[in-house]
Design a protein around this motif. Structure first.
Motif, PDB file in Angstrom:
ATOM      1  N   VAL A  51     -61.350  48.192 -32.835  1.00  0.00           N
ATOM      2  CA  VAL A  51     -61.855  47.240 -31.840  1.00  0.00           C
ATOM      3  C   VAL A  51     -62.677  47.966 -30.787  1.00  0.00           C
ATOM      4  CG1 VAL A  51     -61.184  45.630 -30.017  1.00  0.00           C
ATOM      5  CG2 VAL A  51     -59.982  45.594 -32.220  1.00  0.00           C
ATOM      6  N   SER A  52     -62.201  49.123 -30.342  1.00  0.00           N
ATOM      7  CA  SER A  52     -62.916  49.899 -29.329  1.00  0.00           C
ATOM      8  C   SER A  52     -64.292  50.329 -29.826  1.00  0.00           C
ATOM      9  CB  SER A  52     -62.092  51.124 -28.936  1.00  0.00           C
ATOM     10  OG  SER A  52     -62.769  51.906 -27.980  1.00  0.00           O
ATOM     11  N   ILE A  53     -64.376  50.735 -31.073  1.00  0.00           N
ATOM     12  CA  ILE A  53     -65.671  51.119 -31.648  1.00  0.00           C
ATOM     13  C   ILE A  53     -66.613  49.922 -31.658  1.00  0.00           C
ATOM     14  CG2 ILE A  53     -66.829  51.902 -33.756  1.00  0.00           C
ATOM     15  CD1 ILE A  53     -64.271  53.498 -34.386  1.00  0.00           C
ATOM     16  N   ASN A  54     -66.098  48.759 -32.043  1.00  0.00           N
ATOM     17  CA  ASN A  54     -66.929  47.560 -32.064  1.00  0.00           C
ATOM     18  C   ASN A  54     -67.415  47.165 -30.686  1.00  0.00           C
ATOM     19  OD1 ASN A  54     -67.268  45.698 -34.663  1.00  0.00           O
ATOM     20  ND2 ASN A  54     -65.412  46.928 -34.916  1.00  0.00           N
ATOM     21  N   GLU A  55     -66.640  47.500 -29.683  1.00  0.00           N
ATOM     22  CA  GLU A  55     -67.044  47.175 -28.307  1.00  0.00           C
ATOM     23  C   GLU A  55     -67.944  48.238 -27.696  1.00  0.00           C
ATOM     24  OE1 GLU A  55     -63.271  46.708 -26.473  1.00  0.00           O
ATOM     25  OE2 GLU A  55     -63.010  44.618 -27.130  1.00  0.00           O
ATOM     26  N   GLY A  56     -68.262  49.272 -28.490  1.00  0.00           N
ATOM     27  CA  GLY A  56     -69.165  50.316 -28.021  1.00  0.00           C
ATOM     28  C   GLY A  56     -68.505  51.374 -27.178  1.00  0.00           C
ATOM     29  N   VAL A  77     -64.011  52.996 -40.735  1.00  0.00           N
ATOM     30  CA  VAL A  77     -64.193  52.031 -41.825  1.00  0.00           C
ATOM     31  C   VAL A  77     -63.703  50.651 -41.397  1.00  0.00           C
ATOM     32  CG1 VAL A  77     -63.428  51.416 -44.153  1.00  0.00           C
ATOM     33  CG2 VAL A  77     -64.104  53.757 -43.651  1.00  0.00           C
ATOM     34  N   LEU A  78     -62.554  50.616 -40.752  1.00  0.00           N
ATOM     35  CA  LEU A  78     -61.998  49.345 -40.285  1.00  0.00           C
ATOM     36  C   LEU A  78     -62.925  48.698 -39.255  1.00  0.00           C
ATOM     37  CD1 LEU A  78     -59.509  47.542 -40.607  1.00  0.00           C
ATOM     38  CD2 LEU A  78     -58.425  48.825 -38.746  1.00  0.00           C
ATOM     39  N   ALA A  79     -63.541  49.521 -38.415  1.00  0.00           N
ATOM     40  CA  ALA A  79     -64.508  48.991 -37.448  1.00  0.00           C
ATOM     41  C   ALA A  79     -65.682  48.334 -38.166  1.00  0.00           C
ATOM     42  CB  ALA A  79     -65.007  50.112 -36.536  1.00  0.00           C
ATOM     43  N   GLY A  80     -66.121  48.954 -39.274  1.00  0.00           N
ATOM     44  CA  GLY A  80     -67.198  48.359 -40.056  1.00  0.00           C
ATOM     45  C   GLY A  80     -66.799  47.029 -40.662  1.00  0.00           C
ATOM     46  N   LEU A  84     -68.487  43.298 -39.786  1.00  0.00           N
ATOM     47  CA  LEU A  84     -69.040  42.393 -40.790  1.00  0.00           C
ATOM     48  C   LEU A  84     -68.377  41.021 -40.775  1.00  0.00           C
ATOM     49  CD1 LEU A  84     -69.419  44.772 -43.873  1.00  0.00           C
ATOM     50  CD2 LEU A  84     -71.269  43.642 -42.648  1.00  0.00           C
ATOM     51  N   PHE A  85     -67.062  40.984 -40.621  1.00  0.00           N
ATOM     52  CA  PHE A  85     -66.338  39.741 -40.848  1.00  0.00           C
ATOM     53  C   PHE A  85     -65.631  39.191 -39.613  1.00  0.00           C
ATOM     54  CE2 PHE A  85     -66.330  42.097 -44.900  1.00  0.00           C
ATOM     55  CZ  PHE A  85     -67.003  41.175 -45.694  1.00  0.00           C
ATOM     56  N   GLY A  86     -65.557  39.982 -38.551  1.00  0.00           N
ATOM     57  CA  GLY A  86     -64.869  39.523 -37.359  1.00  0.00           C
ATOM     58  C   GLY A  86     -63.608  40.326 -37.106  1.00  0.00           C
ATOM     59  N   ILE A  87     -63.216  40.398 -35.839  1.00  0.00           N
ATOM     60  CA  ILE A  87     -62.054  41.207 -35.458  1.00  0.00           C
ATOM     61  C   ILE A  87     -60.781  40.416 -35.726  1.00  0.00           C
ATOM     62  CG2 ILE A  87     -60.887  42.395 -33.569  1.00  0.00           C
ATOM     63  CD1 ILE A  87     -63.613  42.942 -32.348  1.00  0.00           C
ATOM     64  N   GLY A  92     -59.020  43.467 -42.465  1.00  0.00           N
ATOM     65  CA  GLY A  92     -58.691  44.845 -42.823  1.00  0.00           C
ATOM     66  C   GLY A  92     -57.701  44.913 -43.963  1.00  0.00           C
ATOM     67  N   GLU A  93     -56.722  44.011 -43.967  1.00  0.00           N
ATOM     68  CA  GLU A  93     -55.725  43.994 -45.034  1.00  0.00           C
ATOM     69  C   GLU A  93     -56.350  43.557 -46.357  1.00  0.00           C
ATOM     70  OE1 GLU A  93     -53.023  41.348 -43.170  1.00  0.00           O
ATOM     71  OE2 GLU A  93     -52.458  42.799 -41.612  1.00  0.00           O
ATOM     72  N   LEU A  94     -57.242  42.583 -46.310  1.00  0.00           N
ATOM     73  CA  LEU A  94     -57.944  42.169 -47.536  1.00  0.00           C
ATOM     74  C   LEU A  94     -58.835  43.295 -48.057  1.00  0.00           C
ATOM     75  CD1 LEU A  94     -58.893  38.493 -46.604  1.00  0.00           C
ATOM     76  CD2 LEU A  94     -57.181  39.235 -48.271  1.00  0.00           C
TER      77      LEU A  94
END
Length: 421
Positions: A51-56, A77-80, A84-87, A92-94
């Motif tokens: 989440v932190s990576i996505n928030e910059g 990877v999870l940030a990617g 793509l799909f939303g936080i 991530g589990e899928l």
């Protein structure tokens, strides 16, 4: 038969088992609903970092401030995936479910390459249905992606030749693995095992150096980031010191343990100073204990191995640990746990059986020498250097499946006669 028909026939088992593996894992992820709630564990850490990576904001611990406490690979990877799909942890589990299904196909490719097609199908079925491998897909930790990388490395080793192209491939996989979990650096031993008998030592040294150089280049951007942000030389992460200390201290039990907050209060409390000072102190304390208590160290080895080989039912602790209502009822927890333990201990028994009865000729093959070396490395890492944790052996279950599938196939052939591969 046309080329198209042949191609379809060639990959039919792989596609079928990919679909089944994906379906089983997705069904498990969807069925286990924690409503996005996390206890204070590694899954929360990976989620918060993503989440932190996505928030910059880059890599940030829960309490704020810069950190290099954990390798960055899975969080990145999870940030990617979140980008793509939303936080939402469900994505991530899928994604873990997809990684697990791809791992099944990679394992089939490996076994078909080093044994035969029939054994590859048996191995694919085993990994598809192995409960522990399914259970971990529902937890946001690095086990699933690390297993994929480990099996991918063995696929590369099974095809590799001592050419520059393959040296680069192996170096990249090892480097990427190191960004997910630092133990991947031990994979650098495998090319040595692979080519030890095939070339002069000088030529081998040159090629291993090239692989190491490529791996270092992969790790270098993160190490530079740590030097800038942390103002310290941290090649991968600082948590290795905690793991080392947990295996070597007066209260060590062979399993996971944590330092007390009172211990941490002796350091500068501002980030990243507390993390860096604690890492250095824990590392020094661990080595001092290791060299001054040799008899206690010997006593800890069997305890570590016992904890390493706990049943896969212990993964359900991670699945059911939530601040809210546990997703699994007590009855389902027990039932699934029994199946998980049967799956792991059955796999362990077949692996030990195969280790004894497959014979010297089998284990002398290059790829199987690498598997044997990996098992030995795991016993050293988690039976002595660090501590025993059932999580740590999850990637090795895929290699155990290779041995188990081989002995099962051979036993079946002896009882029923030849089977066309």
């Amino acid at each position: 038969m046309t080329f198209t028909e042949l191609s379809r026939s060639r990959w039919t088992p792989h596609v079928a088992l990919f679909v089944i593996a994906l379906g089983v894992r997705v069904a498990w992820v969807v069925a286990v609903d924690r409503a996005g709630q996390f206890p204070l564990n590694d899954a929360l850490m990976y989620h918060v970092n993503a989440v932190s990576i996505n928030e910059g904001n880059g890599f940030r611990p829960i309490g704020g401030g810069p950190t290099a406490r954990w390798p960055p690979g899975y969080s990145a990877v999870l940030a990617g995936v979140y980008w793509l799909f939303g936080i939402d942890p469900l994505w991530g589990e899928l994604f873990n479910a997809l990684l697990g299904a791809v791992t099944v196909v990679l394992l089939m490719v490996l076994v078909e390459r080093v044994v035969d097609r029939t054994t590859a199908i048996v191995a694919g079925v085993m990994l598809t249905l192995l409960p522990g491998q399914i259970i971990w897909t529902d937890v946001l930790v690095s086990e699933t992606i690390f297993t994929l990388l480990f099996v991918g490395l063995f696929v590369a080793l099974s095809y590799a030749r001592p050419s520059w192209r393959w040296l680069i491939v192996l170096g990249v996989v090892i480097g990427v693995g190191g960004l997910v979990r630092g133990e991947a650096l031990s994979w650098g031993l495998l090319p040595i095992v692979l080519w030890w008998r095939e070339m002069p030592r000088i030529d081998l040294a040159k090629r291993i150096s090239a692989i190491a150089g490529v791996a270092i280049l992969v790790l270098l951007p993160w190490t530079i980031r740590n030097a800038i942000v942390m103002d310290a030389f941290v090649p991968i992460a600082t948590n290795a010191s905690d793991t080392l200390w947990a295996g070597h201290n007066p209260g060590a039990t062979g399993s996971q343990m944590y330092v007390t907050e009172a211990y941490l209060q002796q350091f500068d409390q501002n980030p990243p100073h507390r993390e860096l000072q604690a890492s250095k102190a824990l590392r020094n304390d661990a080595f001092e204990y290791m060299f001054t208590h040799p008899l206690q160290e010997l006593k800890l080895i069997p305890l570590k191995l016992i904890h390493l080989n706990r049943g896969d039912s212990f993964a359900l602790v991670w699945v059911n640990e939530t601040p809210g209502i546990p997703p699994l009822s007590a009855l389902n927890y027990e039932r699934i746990g029994v199946l998980a333990d049967i799956g792991y201990f059955g796999l362990l028994a077949l692996t030990l059986l195969g280790s004894v009865f497959l014979g010297r000729e089998f284990w002398s093959r290059p790829t199987f020498r690498c598997i044997k070396a990996s098992f030995a490395t795991a016993l050293f890492l988690y039976g002595f250097l660090y501590y025993g944790n059932y999580r740590y052996r999850i990637p090795y279950e895929a290699l155990m499946v290779v041995v188990a599938a081989t002995i099962v196939t051979q036993m079946w052939r002896r009882m029923r006669g030849p089977i066309v591969a």
